[in-house]
Write a protein that holds these residues in place. Structure first.
Motif, PDB file in Angstrom:
ATOM      1  N   TYR A  19       0.835  -1.204   0.000  1.00 40.75           N
ATOM      2  CA  TYR A  19       0.000   0.000   0.000  1.00 40.75           C
ATOM      3  C   TYR A  19       0.872   1.256   0.000  1.00 40.75           C
ATOM      4  O   TYR A  19       0.578   2.231  -0.706  1.00 40.75           O
ATOM      5  CB  TYR A  19      -0.929   0.031   1.213  1.00 40.75           C
ATOM      6  N   ALA A  22       2.420   1.702  -3.395  1.00 37.04           N
ATOM      7  CA  ALA A  22       1.397   2.174  -4.332  1.00 37.04           C
ATOM      8  C   ALA A  22       1.140   3.668  -4.146  1.00 37.04           C
ATOM      9  O   ALA A  22       1.006   4.414  -5.124  1.00 37.04           O
ATOM     10  CB  ALA A  22       0.107   1.381  -4.146  1.00 37.04           C
ATOM     11  N   ALA A  23       1.092   4.126  -2.903  1.00 35.60           N
ATOM     12  CA  ALA A  23       0.884   5.549  -2.635  1.00 35.60           C
ATOM     13  C   ALA A  23       2.059   6.377  -3.145  1.00 35.60           C
ATOM     14  O   ALA A  23       1.861   7.454  -3.735  1.00 35.60           O
ATOM     15  CB  ALA A  23       0.671   5.781  -1.143  1.00 35.60           C
ATOM     16  N   THR A  25       4.052   5.589  -5.596  1.00 31.56           N
ATOM     17  CA  THR A  25       3.983   5.572  -7.059  1.00 31.56           C
ATOM     18  C   THR A  25       2.935   6.565  -7.551  1.00 31.56           C
ATOM     19  O   THR A  25       3.153   7.263  -8.550  1.00 31.56           O
ATOM     20  CB  THR A  25       3.661   4.152  -7.558  1.00 31.56           C
ATOM     21  N   ALA A  26       1.814   6.655  -6.863  1.00 34.39           N
ATOM     22  CA  ALA A  26       0.784   7.629  -7.237  1.00 34.39           C
ATOM     23  C   ALA A  26       1.309   9.053  -7.052  1.00 34.39           C
ATOM     24  O   ALA A  26       1.029   9.936  -7.882  1.00 34.39           O
ATOM     25  CB  ALA A  26      -0.475   7.403  -6.408  1.00 34.39           C
ATOM     26  N   TYR A  77       2.394   5.169 -14.365  1.00 33.79           N
ATOM     27  CA  TYR A  77       2.511   5.182 -12.899  1.00 33.79           C
ATOM     28  C   TYR A  77       1.177   4.905 -12.213  1.00 33.79           C
ATOM     29  O   TYR A  77       1.144   4.252 -11.172  1.00 33.79           O
ATOM     30  CB  TYR A  77       3.108   6.506 -12.429  1.00 33.79           C
ATOM     31  N   ALA A  81       0.506   1.794  -9.762  1.00 32.14           N
ATOM     32  CA  ALA A  81      -0.058   2.024  -8.426  1.00 32.14           C
ATOM     33  C   ALA A  81      -1.300   1.162  -8.205  1.00 32.14           C
ATOM     34  O   ALA A  81      -1.464   0.558  -7.129  1.00 32.14           O
ATOM     35  CB  ALA A  81      -0.401   3.496  -8.242  1.00 32.14           C
ATOM     36  N   LEU A  85      -1.769  -1.837  -5.499  1.00 27.55           N
ATOM     37  CA  LEU A  85      -2.903  -1.800  -4.575  1.00 27.55           C
ATOM     38  C   LEU A  85      -3.690  -3.103  -4.647  1.00 27.55           C
ATOM     39  O   LEU A  85      -4.065  -3.684  -3.621  1.00 27.55           O
ATOM     40  CB  LEU A  85      -3.797  -0.600  -4.902  1.00 27.55           C
TER      41      LEU A  85
END
Length: 143
Positions: A19, A22-23, A25-26, A77, A81, A85
């Protein structure tokens, strides 16, 4: 006196790491979006300063620079992400199922009679002897 047991998070650590990645990457995707919009604005300003009309510059740079600069970070990206997730969610569900299976496989040993006690002691004795013979065999091989 009662001992308090620490409550663990219900999310596995690996899912939490996924998680977080993923954050991050966002956030990188958002940074690229902002960077591309600022770059487009600066290029338009430079061309206008050179004497070109603003409408013509925007018409030429919009499909060549701005749209690819917007869609590429979102696609690459953002896709990474969302995949991270999804993997985190799947990992959490699989871990939960494995924990439930592990709890179901745990059996209790009811020892009521002396015959059962003797059987358990005999099993432990055989296991200890086997372990000792394996240790002796390994030490003999090492020498």
């Amino acid at each position: 006196m009662k001992l308090k047991r620490k409550e663990r998070s219900r999310h596995p650590i690996s899912s939490i790491v996924l998680y977080i990645v993923a954050a991050l990457t966002a956030l990188i995707a958002i940074a690229f979006l902002v960077n591309n919009v600022i770059l487009f604005k600066n290029n338009v300003s430079q061309y206008v300063a050179q004497g070109y009309s603003s409408a013509e510059v925007i018409q030429q740079l919009l499909p060549a620079q701005l749209l690819p600069g917007i869609f590429e970070p979102i696609a690459v990206y953002g896709g990474i992400a969302f995949i991270l997730l999804g993997v985190g969610i799947i990992n959490q569900k699989v871990t939960k199922c494995l924990k439930m299976l592990a709890k179901a496989e745990v059996t209790t040993l009811d020892i009521d009679t002396t015959e059962q006690v003797e059987a358990v002691e005999k099993t432990n004795k055989v296991a200890n002897e086997t372990e000792q013979s394996v240790d002796n065999h390994l030490t003999a091989d090492q020498q």
